[in-house]
Design an enzyme around this catalytic site. Structure first.
Site, PDB file in Angstrom:
ATOM      1  NE  ARG A 117     -95.069  93.980 -40.121  1.00 33.65           N
ATOM      2  CZ  ARG A 117     -95.267  93.898 -38.807  1.00 33.65           C
ATOM      3  NH1 ARG A 117     -96.419  94.323 -38.268  1.00 33.65           N
ATOM      4  NH2 ARG A 117     -94.309  93.455 -38.019  1.00 33.65           N
ATOM      5  CG  HIS A 124     -92.998  96.861 -38.338  1.00 35.33           C
ATOM      6  ND1 HIS A 124     -91.713  96.359 -38.330  1.00 35.33           N
ATOM      7  CD2 HIS A 124     -93.559  96.471 -37.169  1.00 35.33           C
ATOM      8  CE1 HIS A 124     -91.512  95.678 -37.210  1.00 35.33           C
ATOM      9  NE2 HIS A 124     -92.619  95.735 -36.488  1.00 35.33           N
ATOM     10  CG  ASP A 135     -90.730  93.035 -35.169  1.00 37.19           C
ATOM     11  OD1 ASP A 135     -90.876  94.047 -34.475  1.00 37.19           O
ATOM     12  OD2 ASP A 135     -91.663  92.505 -35.812  1.00 37.19           O
ATOM     13  CD  GLU A 150     -95.126  93.441 -30.428  1.00 36.32           C
ATOM     14  OE1 GLU A 150     -94.288  93.997 -31.185  1.00 36.32           O
ATOM     15  OE2 GLU A 150     -96.269  93.134 -30.793  1.00 36.32           O
ATOM     16  CG  HIS A 158     -92.112  96.759 -31.836  1.00 36.22           C
ATOM     17  ND1 HIS A 158     -93.058  96.476 -32.802  1.00 36.22           N
ATOM     18  CD2 HIS A 158     -92.035  98.111 -31.787  1.00 36.22           C
ATOM     19  CE1 HIS A 158     -93.513  97.605 -33.311  1.00 36.22           C
ATOM     20  NE2 HIS A 158     -92.909  98.615 -32.716  1.00 36.22           N
TER      21      HIS A 158
END
Length: 266
Positions: free
Chosen positions: A105, A150, A157, A239, A242
């Site tokens: 990301r 990320h 994810d 999460e 993740h």
């Protein structure tokens, strides 16, 4: 003054005036940053892993495609991609496949999240992604941060889908939203197995080992967790989707090259 000099001077005056009002040459565009050679497209390492890159689409908590996602593709450091390939081989033998929602990301996407979180008037996706969380608490509760693992390239994810996994329909902006913790049959359709919540659900039910998640939902989370942890992945406890492959190649670097095939230098 000689006639020729007078003529040249008279000609120079309008030319100088034109130059004074002429637009300046456009500034040269700054070249986009490129990924180091250690980054690869996951599809080049394992084309069987499903990809549904949510931030390329408006079906995410911001309600808009996120800055920096030029293509719906998963980019990772090579060791992380190879480890996912090994996990995929194990799951395929059991009739499952991995499915990634997000991988590398860019920092500009993280910045986009931060600006969205500050805009308290934009709550169009609250009904699905954070129905029980006040938007003023997104930073304090840890759902949004100014840096993301990320951006270092070894975090992703993901979930599991049972084969054969039929494609899911696209989200239509403005359609009625259903809470991400609703029963799977009522949530937005996803071809993955039931993990108890949808992806990016800002709720404590998303904690991987939340005791309220039981039965098949818990078994599905543990299948993903057990498969990945044996291969060097570490789960973020808050999460279920993740995971980070350890050791990271770039543990202290936050990259900002766009998510696109063109960013890859290899």
């Amino acid at each position: 003054m000689p006639r020729l000099a007078v003529a040249l001077r008279a000609l120079a005056l309008p030319v100088a005036a034109l130059l004074a009002v002429a637009p300046s040459a456009p500034a040269q565009a700054k070249p986009e940053p490129k990924a180091p050679k250690e980054f690869v497209a996951l599809s080049d390492v394992d084309p069987t892993i499903l990809q549904e890159i949510r931030y390329f689409t408006p079906h995410n908590f911001t309600g808009e495609p996120v800055d920096g996602y030029r293509r719906p593709m998963c980019i990772l450091t090579r060791p992380a991609a190879v480890a996912l390939h090994r996990a995929q081989r194990q799951l395929l033998r059991r009739g499952y496949t991995l499915k990634v929602y997000d991988c590398y990301r860019p920092q500009r996407a993280v910045n986009d999240f931060v600006e969205w979180a500050k805009d308290l008037g934009d709550q169009r996706m609250k009904g699905e992604f954070y129905p029980e969380v006040d938007k003023t608490r997104l930073f304090e509760d840890g759902y949004i941060a100014e840096k993301s693992g990320h951006s270092r390239g070894s975090t992703m994810d993901l979930t599991i889908a049972r084969l054969p996994a039929l494609p899911t329909r696209p989200y239509v902006p403005g359609e009625q939203l259903v809470p991400c913790y609703a029963a799977k049959k009522d949530r937005f359709p996803d071809n993955s197995v039931d993990m108890g919540t949808g992806y990016d659900c800002f709720d404590t039910l998303s904690h991987t080992l939340d005791p309220r998640i039981k039965g098949v939902q818990r078994a599905n989370r543990l299948l993903l967790k057990g498969t990945l942890e044996k291969l060097g992945f570490v789960n973020l406890a808050e999460e279920w989707w993740h995971y980070t492959y350890k050791p990271e190649l770039f543990p202290d670097t936050y990259f900002d090259f766009p998510v696109s095939r063109r960013s890859l230098t290899g």
